[in-house]
Write a protein that holds these residues in place. Structure first.
Motif, PDB file in Angstrom:
ATOM      1  N   GLY A  40       0.407  -1.255   0.354  1.00 38.33           N
ATOM      2  CA  GLY A  40      -0.288  -0.325  -0.361  1.00 38.33           C
ATOM      3  C   GLY A  40       0.742   1.081  -0.211  1.00 38.33           C
ATOM      4  O   GLY A  40       0.520   2.060  -1.158  1.00 38.33           O
ATOM      5  N   ALA A  41       1.664   1.058   0.974  1.00 37.91           N
ATOM      6  CA  ALA A  41       2.770   2.641   0.496  1.00 37.91           C
ATOM      7  C   ALA A  41       3.637   2.851  -0.275  1.00 37.91           C
ATOM      8  O   ALA A  41       3.704   3.645  -1.329  1.00 37.91           O
ATOM      9  N   LYS A  42       3.871   0.992  -0.845  1.00 31.90           N
ATOM     10  CA  LYS A  42       4.300   2.098  -2.328  1.00 31.90           C
ATOM     11  C   LYS A  42       4.077   2.192  -3.587  1.00 31.90           C
ATOM     12  O   LYS A  42       4.437   2.990  -4.058  1.00 31.90           O
ATOM     13  N   LEU A  43       2.121   1.350  -3.694  1.00 36.13           N
ATOM     14  CA  LEU A  43       1.463   2.185  -4.630  1.00 36.13           C
ATOM     15  C   LEU A  43       1.707   3.954  -3.813  1.00 36.13           C
ATOM     16  O   LEU A  43       1.327   4.332  -4.899  1.00 36.13           O
ATOM     17  N   ALA A  44       1.132   4.076  -2.847  1.00 35.99           N
ATOM     18  CA  ALA A  44       1.306   4.974  -2.762  1.00 35.99           C
ATOM     19  C   ALA A  44       2.038   5.744  -3.220  1.00 35.99           C
ATOM     20  O   ALA A  44       1.600   7.435  -3.484  1.00 35.99           O
ATOM     21  N   GLY A  45       3.392   5.922  -2.715  1.00 29.85           N
ATOM     22  CA  GLY A  45       4.482   6.477  -3.624  1.00 29.85           C
ATOM     23  C   GLY A  45       4.329   6.385  -5.388  1.00 29.85           C
ATOM     24  O   GLY A  45       4.306   7.765  -5.234  1.00 29.85           O
ATOM     25  N   GLU A  46       4.262   5.843  -5.476  1.00 29.31           N
ATOM     26  CA  GLU A  46       3.894   6.004  -7.198  1.00 29.31           C
ATOM     27  C   GLU A  46       3.059   6.525  -7.604  1.00 29.31           C
ATOM     28  O   GLU A  46       3.191   7.289  -8.315  1.00 29.31           O
ATOM     29  N   ASN A  47       1.426   7.032  -6.485  1.00 28.59           N
ATOM     30  CA  ASN A  47       0.869   7.451  -7.272  1.00 28.59           C
ATOM     31  C   ASN A  47       1.192   8.838  -6.862  1.00 28.59           C
ATOM     32  O   ASN A  47       0.880  10.364  -7.863  1.00 28.59           O
ATOM     33  N   MET A  48       1.980   9.485  -6.204  1.00 35.14           N
ATOM     34  CA  MET A  48       2.566  10.743  -5.864  1.00 35.14           C
ATOM     35  C   MET A  48       4.170  11.338  -7.011  1.00 35.14           C
ATOM     36  O   MET A  48       3.642  12.080  -7.037  1.00 35.14           O
ATOM     37  N   VAL A  49       4.803  10.356  -6.954  1.00 37.76           N
ATOM     38  CA  VAL A  49       5.303   9.807  -8.456  1.00 37.76           C
ATOM     39  C   VAL A  49       4.338  11.101  -9.319  1.00 37.76           C
ATOM     40  O   VAL A  49       5.245  12.221 -10.411  1.00 37.76           O
ATOM     41  N   GLN A  50       4.222   9.877  -9.876  1.00 34.07           N
ATOM     42  CA  GLN A  50       2.764  10.183 -11.102  1.00 34.07           C
ATOM     43  C   GLN A  50       2.404  11.720 -10.958  1.00 34.07           C
ATOM     44  O   GLN A  50       2.074  12.343 -12.321  1.00 34.07           O
ATOM     45  N   SER A  51       2.258  11.866  -9.980  1.00 37.03           N
ATOM     46  CA  SER A  51       1.620  13.433  -9.938  1.00 37.03           C
ATOM     47  C   SER A  51       2.500  14.388  -9.822  1.00 37.03           C
ATOM     48  O   SER A  51       1.999  15.550 -10.828  1.00 37.03           O
ATOM     49  N   TYR A  52       3.330  14.401  -9.890  1.00 34.89           N
ATOM     50  CA  TYR A  52       4.428  15.353 -10.048  1.00 34.89           C
ATOM     51  C   TYR A  52       4.952  15.030 -11.409  1.00 34.89           C
ATOM     52  O   TYR A  52       4.913  16.406 -11.916  1.00 34.89           O
ATOM     53  N   TYR A  53       5.213  14.096 -12.390  1.00 36.42           N
ATOM     54  CA  TYR A  53       5.213  14.055 -13.378  1.00 36.42           C
ATOM     55  C   TYR A  53       3.789  15.113 -14.755  1.00 36.42           C
ATOM     56  O   TYR A  53       4.362  15.570 -14.802  1.00 36.42           O
ATOM     57  N   HIS A  54       2.787  14.812 -13.993  1.00 36.16           N
ATOM     58  CA  HIS A  54       1.776  15.397 -14.729  1.00 36.16           C
ATOM     59  C   HIS A  54       1.814  17.034 -14.383  1.00 36.16           C
ATOM     60  O   HIS A  54       1.477  17.731 -14.794  1.00 36.16           O
ATOM     61  N   ALA A  55       1.940  17.112 -12.860  1.00 38.54           N
ATOM     62  CA  ALA A  55       0.987  18.380 -12.552  1.00 38.54           C
ATOM     63  C   ALA A  55       2.829  19.063 -12.379  1.00 38.54           C
ATOM     64  O   ALA A  55       1.997  20.404 -13.578  1.00 38.54           O
ATOM     65  N   TYR A  56       3.806  18.923 -12.540  1.00 39.01           N
ATOM     66  CA  TYR A  56       4.758  19.386 -12.471  1.00 39.01           C
ATOM     67  C   TYR A  56       6.086  19.749 -13.617  1.00 39.01           C
ATOM     68  O   TYR A  56       6.899  19.572 -14.082  1.00 39.01           O
ATOM     69  N   ASP A  57       4.930  19.169 -14.612  1.00 40.82           N
ATOM     70  CA  ASP A  57       6.468  18.345 -15.661  1.00 40.82           C
ATOM     71  C   ASP A  57       7.939  17.947 -15.282  1.00 40.82           C
ATOM     72  O   ASP A  57       8.823  17.943 -15.591  1.00 40.82           O
ATOM     73  N   LEU A  58       7.732  17.133 -13.452  1.00 37.94           N
ATOM     74  CA  LEU A  58       9.136  17.067 -13.358  1.00 37.94           C
ATOM     75  C   LEU A  58       9.448  15.472 -13.869  1.00 37.94           C
ATOM     76  O   LEU A  58       8.147  14.274 -14.020  1.00 37.94           O
ATOM     77  N   PRO A  59      10.565  15.072 -14.745  1.00 36.26           N
ATOM     78  CA  PRO A  59      10.658  14.169 -15.244  1.00 36.26           C
ATOM     79  C   PRO A  59      10.671  12.351 -14.108  1.00 36.26           C
ATOM     80  O   PRO A  59      11.555  12.961 -13.130  1.00 36.26           O
ATOM     81  N   THR A  60      10.232  11.424 -14.404  1.00 36.79           N
ATOM     82  CA  THR A  60      10.145  10.856 -12.885  1.00 36.79           C
ATOM     83  C   THR A  60       9.866   9.142 -13.940  1.00 36.79           C
ATOM     84  O   THR A  60       9.323   8.987 -15.395  1.00 36.79           O
ATOM     85  N   VAL A  61       9.818   8.938 -13.660  1.00 34.46           N
ATOM     86  CA  VAL A  61       9.774   7.049 -13.380  1.00 34.46           C
ATOM     87  C   VAL A  61       9.631   5.871 -12.638  1.00 34.46           C
ATOM     88  O   VAL A  61      10.003   6.209 -11.960  1.00 34.46           O
ATOM     89  N   ILE A  62       8.969   5.074 -12.045  1.00 29.14           N
ATOM     90  CA  ILE A  62       9.008   4.628 -11.918  1.00 29.14           C
ATOM     91  C   ILE A  62       9.250   2.533 -12.122  1.00 29.14           C
ATOM     92  O   ILE A  62       8.163   2.258 -13.025  1.00 29.14           O
ATOM     93  N   LEU A  63      10.061   2.045 -11.022  1.00 19.36           N
ATOM     94  CA  LEU A  63      10.468   1.279 -11.349  1.00 19.36           C
ATOM     95  C   LEU A  63       9.781   0.175 -10.938  1.00 19.36           C
ATOM     96  O   LEU A  63       9.647   0.116  -9.468  1.00 19.36           O
TER      97      LEU A  63
END
Length: 313
Positions: free
Chosen positions: A148-171
């Motif tokens: 659950g914590a990892k999925l929450a982290g993934e969602n936050m990472v994706q939100s920064y990619y979409h909201a701030y155009d921050l280059p991110t990748v989830i492995l």
């Protein structure tokens, strides 16, 4: 390039640092040493391109000072509480480390416009069907607070990619094993079984042992992490890595221990968090990165066995 590797004194982190240094990169390791050890970095610490900082991703003052002083190009965020059973016993701890810690890093990355590579896990997936492997679009399931914590982290990472155009990748690497992995209850099944075999102790299998795992050698995993960090094709993506074949825990035990009388089954501590089948579809990693594992399970186990035997001697 200057890379920040959180959890760089841990098992996979150590090998990621090793790969980056071999490539001639500048590396800053940030680790609170709760799971990692400076001993893991002994063979690397003399490298002038490596700086090791003992600190915690939950400490915003430490993070802001680090980002202020260093010109960081990429964050490889590997630091996490990773023990499923511990997360069930102490969910607050895994939430604070794996969710709040990730948020703290994302905020610093956003301010500095630094690429963010997030190490998630195959444990976020629901169990694979008997007919196929798990791709990145496969259903997820928070079967434990760790997942659950990892999925929450993934969602936050994706939100920064979409909201701030921050280059991110989830492995999402599948079960990783190899030298420097702990062989205690906090380690992986391969290292634990090998240590039990070296000590001529019982190999204990939780449940009936038919559960399967896709086991990837750690140097292949480190190559995957570094290649994903360097690729713009992966920005905004979720990418799996694994061997592409699974093995039952029963068969794994038999591969490591030839004396069947020392293999036993014990009651599962947390059966509700068990995933019965894990096998990786790694086609996306091949398509985006040209990545494929180089090490067979047999060769990886042999290398790990030799490493752990040398440590005993």
């Amino acid at each position: 390039m200057t890379f920040l590797v959180t959890g760089g004194a841990g098992f996979i982190g150590r090998w990621v640092v090793n790969r980056l240094l071999a490539d001639g990169e500048q590396v800053v390791v940030l680790d609170n040493l709760s799971n990692g050890s400076l001993d893991n970095l002994k063979g690397l610490s003399a490298n002038p391109h490596l700086e090791i900082i003992t600190g915690d991703i939950k400490d915003q003052k430490t993070l802001s000072g680090l980002f202020r002083k260093k010109n960081l190009n990429t964050i490889l965020h590997l630091a996490a509480d990773i023990i499923v059973q511990d997360s069930i016993d102490n969910p607050r701890k895994v939430f604070e480390n794996d969710v709040l810690g990730t948020f703290n890093l994302l905020e610093e990355a956003r301010k500095a416009e630094t690429k963010f590579v997030f190490m998630s896990t195959c444990m976020v997936y629901d169990t694979a069907s008997s007919s196929g492997a798990i791709s990145e679009t496969y259903p997820t399931k928070a079967a434990s607070p760790y997942a659950g914590a990892k999925l929450a982290g993934e969602n936050m990472v994706q939100s920064y990619y979409h909201a701030y155009d921050l280059p991110t990748v989830i492995l999402r690497p599948f079960n990783t094993y190899g030298p420097f992995q702990k062989s205690t209850g906090e380690g992986g099944v391969v290292s634990i079984f090998i240590q039990k075999e070296l000590n001529r102790e019982y190999l204990s299998i939780y449940g009936d042992g038919t559960q399967t795992r896709d086991l990837m050698y750690v140097e292949d995993c480190a190559d995957f992490v570094v290649m994903a960090a360097a690729s713009e094709k992966c920005n905004g993506e979720i990418v799996n890595a694994g061997l592409g074949t699974d093995i039952s825990v029963n068969d794994l035990a038999a591969m490591i221990c030839k004396d069947k009388s020392r293999i036993r089954h014990v009651e599962h501590i947390h059966p509700q968090s068990e995933i019965s089948r894990l096998v990786c579809d790694r086609s996306k990693a091949k398509r985006l990165l040209g990545w494929e594992p180089k090490t067979t399970l047999e060769n990886g186990i042999r290398k790990t066995f030799e490493f752990q035997k040398a440590r005993v001697l």
